[in-house]
Motif scaffolding. Structure first.
Motif, PDB file in Angstrom:
ATOM      1  N   GLU A   1      41.255  36.556  33.360  1.00 43.51           N
ATOM      2  CA  GLU A   1      42.583  36.051  33.708  1.00 43.51           C
ATOM      3  C   GLU A   1      42.663  34.541  33.497  1.00 43.51           C
ATOM      4  OE1 GLU A   1      44.469  37.626  37.386  1.00 43.51           O
ATOM      5  OE2 GLU A   1      44.545  35.521  37.978  1.00 43.51           O
TER       6      GLU A   1
ATOM      7  N   PHE B   1      43.087  30.071  42.975  1.00 47.74           N
ATOM      8  CA  PHE B   1      44.361  29.983  42.268  1.00 47.74           C
ATOM      9  C   PHE B   1      44.524  28.713  41.446  1.00 47.74           C
ATOM     10  CE2 PHE B   1      45.282  32.342  46.345  1.00 47.74           C
ATOM     11  CZ  PHE B   1      44.978  33.578  45.786  1.00 47.74           C
TER      12      PHE B   1
ATOM     13  N   TYR C   1      38.977  38.277  37.149  1.00 45.67           N
ATOM     14  CA  TYR C   1      39.383  36.897  37.415  1.00 45.67           C
ATOM     15  C   TYR C   1      39.011  35.992  36.254  1.00 45.67           C
ATOM     16  CZ  TYR C   1      38.880  32.259  39.649  1.00 45.67           C
ATOM     17  OH  TYR C   1      38.932  30.933  39.957  1.00 45.67           O
TER      18      TYR C   1
ATOM     19  N   SER D   1      44.226  41.659  31.783  1.00 41.90           N
ATOM     20  CA  SER D   1      43.107  40.973  32.451  1.00 41.90           C
ATOM     21  C   SER D   1      41.995  41.931  32.854  1.00 41.90           C
ATOM     22  CB  SER D   1      43.601  40.244  33.693  1.00 41.90           C
ATOM     23  OG  SER D   1      43.996  41.172  34.673  1.00 41.90           O
TER      24      SER D   1
ATOM     25  N   LEU E   1      46.361  28.982  38.239  1.00 43.75           N
ATOM     26  CA  LEU E   1      47.802  29.161  38.380  1.00 43.75           C
ATOM     27  C   LEU E   1      48.474  27.830  38.706  1.00 43.75           C
ATOM     28  CD1 LEU E   1      47.527  32.432  40.450  1.00 43.75           C
ATOM     29  CD2 LEU E   1      48.039  32.233  38.016  1.00 43.75           C
TER      30      LEU E   1
ATOM     31  N   MET F   1      55.265  35.299  39.424  1.00 35.78           N
ATOM     32  CA  MET F   1      54.287  36.306  39.805  1.00 35.78           C
ATOM     33  C   MET F   1      55.031  37.555  40.261  1.00 35.78           C
ATOM     34  SD  MET F   1      51.698  33.883  41.934  1.00 35.78           S
ATOM     35  CE  MET F   1      50.365  34.998  41.717  1.00 35.78           C
TER      36      MET F   1
ATOM     37  N   SER G   1      50.755  39.365  36.996  1.00 34.51           N
ATOM     38  CA  SER G   1      50.375  40.116  38.184  1.00 34.51           C
ATOM     39  C   SER G   1      48.857  39.950  38.273  1.00 34.51           C
ATOM     40  CB  SER G   1      50.752  41.592  38.031  1.00 34.51           C
ATOM     41  OG  SER G   1      50.456  42.289  39.211  1.00 34.51           O
ATOM     42  N   LEU G   2      48.393  39.483  39.410  1.00 32.84           N
ATOM     43  CA  LEU G   2      46.991  39.080  39.523  1.00 32.84           C
ATOM     44  C   LEU G   2      45.979  40.217  39.438  1.00 32.84           C
ATOM     45  CD1 LEU G   2      47.197  36.434  42.380  1.00 32.84           C
ATOM     46  CD2 LEU G   2      47.315  36.099  39.906  1.00 32.84           C
TER      47      LEU G   2
ATOM     48  N   THR H   1      40.821  38.240  41.634  1.00 34.64           N
ATOM     49  CA  THR H   1      41.208  36.832  41.687  1.00 34.64           C
ATOM     50  C   THR H   1      41.077  36.234  43.085  1.00 34.64           C
ATOM     51  OG1 THR H   1      42.640  37.082  39.787  1.00 34.64           O
ATOM     52  CG2 THR H   1      43.077  35.211  41.216  1.00 34.64           C
TER      53      THR H   1
END
Lengths: 348, 348
Positions: free
Chosen positions: A106, A132, A103, A99, A135, A147, A124-125, A129
DNA sequence: CTGAAAGCGCTTACAG
DNA sequence: CTGAAAGCGCTTACAG
């Protein structure tokens, strides 16, 4: 040369596709003789089931997706290794996306993986980010999501983490135990949960030891590609701003290594003048000079656990069992090296 | 909640599946009005084409496989990053496998990827790999194959490499130019082509400069998980065996870093007593003490080039064009740092 | 023990 | 401009 299909085998043996399929999968209702014939021919023709057709029928791809912020990174590459090794044992393949701590990327990648219909996603963010929704989309599609490391507390799914707050507390306590009185903190970006938790652990250790918390001693380092440079820059700045600092707890090894490089250049003695504790235990930290005291973060194990949990949830869903979300917290330990002094004994 | 299909959309709009499919793909023979309707509904229903069905029809998965010896490794993780970033641009996903330097695993993984029907494979061989049948299998299935870094010269496919021999020659020449007279070499395993080429480059540089080649000065280091330890061990051994050595050209940075650690421990001065040149330019090499002179190997670019070539061949095959194998050789450069002395000027 | 048939969700050549 | 139909290569419930 066209690939061999079930119907090729069926034709040659003058039996039905159904029987060939069943024979290859060892169904009990096929005669041993037929099975033997089918299997032998399949072998000589080098038959390989068409995974596209199998996927379409079974609605499974035996493939999972992994999104990580950066690949060229000791901790994350260790996690990748853990996930892949465990996945391979269970017959799963892993698609990896990076990523770049973005964000936007991602979000796109989550979308890509959903379109690809992977059986599950591990992530793993990114530092970036802030929201959510992407997600929660995964979850509402009933696709398993795990996560790890940089997690979002609010998202309802399983998580594999360490106790960042406690680890940071212990690291800071070590600085205090070795005699440091004025301790700075180089923290990560503002958003990531682990960056917040490590900061809170640092703060609590100070307060618990009667050391006043001074926000001016907290520096933010963007832990992306330029971690090393950030470490250098902030170390120099710290020295200019506060020449009374005698210890630093640093969010990430790579930043700490940058700080060490800066101090070495400036002739600042480590640990005599300033002690340093890092976080993650990169291999590098054991070979630089001075070697770096740091928190060992078990990347390989985190990867393994993340896949194990994902696999469990894939099975649960498949069997229509209730899915239970777990928070798996792995042990860390402080690795004491040359960048900090020996702990004073018999402290109260 | 079942995923939305073309037929769901067709039913709701009272038109045929065919028209829906064509509308979404912007076929010219669908009326703008119908297109608009279909696209809008697809959006609101969050329609996602079933990739399994698409793959089955088109016989393409838009997925490639990558097999590398080790993941937690600065060079290889850089290559991964290069491949993934380039693949993403072209809409391809990357499945990554780690061979752990094992020939057996590598064979299994090739098989896995063929079964998965990836559109192409990129590989860097395991040190162990003695036989190339599994690779020729890929080629005979008419599946594009690209090798990089650790290649097999005999396999007929495209390759992305550096000129290992020349790079090693230049590295050794640098040691000679800085005054070294008795130069050892820590080489890699016996099989990998790049390990052989680096050795040959070292040897040729000696001979060209009138320095006798002494096989006793060549040590073999298994460059797997324990590279660092191997470097330490061999450095100590070298010192015991030949205390007149004043320079070492080392196959890999990580081994070189091990050697530096050993010499630092023993109080052997670098570069005054012994000069060291590594290979690969790991990030670490710029932060250890002394910093390491080394050959910069462009991992990220190698990854990018490998994917580009793979993509080209995938297209060529798809369009029934003749496939041309290429050998892409990327530039390296010697990064001079503290582990070697300054070159003497005006040498002949 | 064997097999005909339906169906997974698409794409595309072909007919109208 | 629209749609019926075949087919990609499997799996599996069902009939015999």
């Amino acid at each position: 040369m066209k690939p061999v299909t079930l119907s090729d085998i069926a034709e040659r043996l003058n039996i039905s596709i159904t029987t060939v399929s069943k024979a290859l999968k060892d169904y009990p209702d096929v005669s041993p003789k037929t099975k033997a014939l089918v299997k032998e021919l399949a072998l000589t023709l080098n038959y390989r089931p068409n995974s596209f057709a199998v996927n379409l029928r079974t609605k499974e791809s035996k493939t999972i997706g992994l999104i990580i912020p950066v690949i060229v990174h000791h901790f994350f590459s260790s996690v990748i290794k853990g996930i892949i090794s465990q996945a391979e044992k269970k017959g799963y393949l892993v698609i990896i996306l990076q990523s770049n701590e973005s964000y936007e990327l991602e979000k796109k990648q989550i979308d890509l993986l959903i379109n690809q219909r992977v059986d599950g996603i591990i992530i793993s963010l990114a530092n970036d980010t802030v929201d959510f929704k992407h997600l929660n989309d995964v979850i509402s599609l009933d696709k398993p999501l795990i996560m790890f490391d940089k997690i979002a507390k609010l998202v309802k799914c399983s998580k594999v983490i360490i106790n960042d707050r406690q680890a940071a507390y212990d690291a800071t306590q070590h600085l205090i135990n070795t005699g440091c009185k004025r301790i700075a903190h180089f923290r990560g970006s503002l958003l990531p949960q682990n960056s917040i938790d490590r900061f809170l652990g640092y703060k609590k250790a100070l307060v618990d030891n009667g050391i006043p918390y001074d926000p001016n001693l907290v520096y933010i380092c963007e832990c992306d590609d330029k971690s090393f440079e950030e470490g250098k820059k902030n170390a120099i700045k710290l020295l200019e701003d506060h020449d009374d600092v005698d210890g630093i707890f640093i969010n990430t090894d790579l930043v700490a290594i940058g700080a060490i490089a800066a101090f070495n250049d400036l002739g600042v003695k480590i640990p005599e003048t300033i002690s340093i504790v890092g976080f993650s235990n990169w291999f590098m930290s054991s070979v630089i000079s001075p070697t770096l005291t740091t928190v060992d973060q078990p990347g390989f194990e985190m990867g393994k656990e993340a896949f194990k949990q994902l696999f469990k949830e894939i099975r649960q869903r498949k069997n229509n069992l209730p899915v239970t979300y777990e928070e798996i917290v792995l042990k860390t330990s402080l690795v004491k090296r040359e960048s900090t002094k020996t702990e004073l004994t018999n402290r109260v």
